[in-house]
Write an enzyme that holds these catalytic residues in place. Structure first.
Site, PDB file in Angstrom:
ATOM      1  N   ILE A  68       0.850  -1.178   0.000  1.00 51.00           N
ATOM      2  CA  ILE A  68       0.000   0.000   0.000  1.00 51.00           C
ATOM      3  C   ILE A  68       0.894   1.240   0.000  1.00 51.00           C
ATOM      4  O   ILE A  68       1.827   1.338   0.798  1.00 51.00           O
ATOM      5  CB  ILE A  68      -0.897   0.011   1.256  1.00 51.00           C
ATOM      6  CG1 ILE A  68      -1.748  -1.268   1.307  1.00 51.00           C
ATOM      7  CG2 ILE A  68      -1.776   1.257   1.303  1.00 51.00           C
ATOM      8  CD1 ILE A  68      -2.404  -1.529   2.657  1.00 51.00           C
ATOM      9  N   CYS A  69       0.628   2.165  -0.918  1.00 49.59           N
ATOM     10  CA  CYS A  69       1.278   3.473  -0.952  1.00 49.59           C
ATOM     11  C   CYS A  69       2.806   3.353  -1.076  1.00 49.59           C
ATOM     12  O   CYS A  69       3.311   3.022  -2.132  1.00 49.59           O
ATOM     13  CB  CYS A  69       0.865   4.277   0.276  1.00 49.59           C
ATOM     14  SG  CYS A  69       1.201   6.038   0.179  1.00 49.59           S
ATOM     15  N   HIS A  70       3.552   3.599  -0.004  1.00 51.27           N
ATOM     16  CA  HIS A  70       5.010   3.478  -0.011  1.00 51.27           C
ATOM     17  C   HIS A  70       5.477   2.044   0.239  1.00 51.27           C
ATOM     18  O   HIS A  70       6.675   1.777   0.222  1.00 51.27           O
ATOM     19  CB  HIS A  70       5.628   4.402   1.049  1.00 51.27           C
ATOM     20  CG  HIS A  70       5.625   5.847   0.678  1.00 51.27           C
ATOM     21  ND1 HIS A  70       4.491   6.626   0.731  1.00 51.27           N
ATOM     22  CD2 HIS A  70       6.614   6.660   0.248  1.00 51.27           C
ATOM     23  CE1 HIS A  70       4.788   7.862   0.355  1.00 51.27           C
ATOM     24  NE2 HIS A  70       6.068   7.914   0.054  1.00 51.27           N
ATOM     25  N   GLY A  71       4.566   1.124   0.474  1.00 52.67           N
ATOM     26  CA  GLY A  71       4.913  -0.271   0.742  1.00 52.67           C
ATOM     27  C   GLY A  71       5.815  -0.925  -0.304  1.00 52.67           C
ATOM     28  O   GLY A  71       6.682  -1.726   0.046  1.00 52.67           O
ATOM     29  N   GLN A  93       8.358   0.090  -1.596  1.00 50.35           N
ATOM     30  CA  GLN A  93       9.768   0.390  -1.353  1.00 50.35           C
ATOM     31  C   GLN A  93      10.495  -0.819  -0.765  1.00 50.35           C
ATOM     32  O   GLN A  93      11.692  -0.979  -0.993  1.00 50.35           O
ATOM     33  CB  GLN A  93       9.916   1.578  -0.388  1.00 50.35           C
ATOM     34  CG  GLN A  93       9.574   2.900  -1.006  1.00 50.35           C
ATOM     35  CD  GLN A  93       9.754   4.043  -0.021  1.00 50.35           C
ATOM     36  OE1 GLN A  93       9.200   4.020   1.073  1.00 50.35           O
ATOM     37  NE2 GLN A  93      10.523   5.037  -0.413  1.00 50.35           N
TER      38      GLN A  93
END
Length: 187
Positions: free
Chosen positions: A114-117, A119
């Site tokens: 999710i979102c920045h996950g 990375q």
């Protein structure tokens, strides 16, 4: 019932973290939260304020933690969720996080980001050749990791389900639950 591991830490986005935990539990699954230590993590609330070039960050709730990264036996879990916020930037360097995340990717088990996950799998070289959503400013990072960035709310690539951020959670959640439940059907 599936057991799903949620990898997080301080500065994880509140909705990115709590929504999947509650949705998994609502669906009859067990959500187990892992962090660097067993103390509750301090979540943050990201919002988009008029006149700001970037999102704002405010203190959020505490999220109880079930176990530390070093105590995770990934064999005990059927799926993995990596919420966004700033936590992925920090946890991606943990050898234990690498060990755990590789386990799920190597076995084709459900992984939700999710979102920045994204990375985290990007830092481990696990996005190469995949399609993924992420917080839109991460497009370059995702592409440099060898993935195709997809600007959609519920991108499914095999057993990996990704989204751009908390506004996408209803669609992401529906897609992740479908992938998770399909993985529970005996072959």
């Amino acid at each position: 019932m599936a057991r799903v591991l949620v990898l997080t830490a301080d500065a994880a986005e509140e909705l990115d973290s709590m929504y999947p935990v509650f949705r998994l539990r609502e669906g009859g699954h067990e959500a187990v939260v892992a962090a660097p230590t067993t103390r509750a993590v301090k979540l943050v609330v990201h919002d988009f304020e008029p006149g700001w070039d970037a999102y704002t960050e405010k203190p959020g709730h505490l999220l109880p933690v079930d176990l530390a990264f070093g105590d995770v036996d990934p064999e005990e879990y059927d799926g993995l969720v990596i919420p966004g916020g700033r936590a992925p930037e920090y946890i991606r360097t943990s050898p234990d996080v690498g060990r755990v995340v590789r386990h799920f990717f190597d076995r084709g088990l459900p992984v939700g980001t999710i979102c920045h996950g994204p990375q985290v799998p990007a830092a481990l070289g696990l996005l190469k050749g995949r399609r993924t959503a992420a917080f839109p400013p991460l497009r370059t990072d995702v592409e440099l990791a060898g993935a195709t960035f997809v600007d959609e709310p519920d991108v499914v690539d095999g057993a990996m389900v990704s989204c751009r951020g908390w506004p996408d959670l209803p669609l992401w959640s529906r897609a992740f639950m479908a992938v998770l439940e399909k993985s529970q059907i005996p072959a």
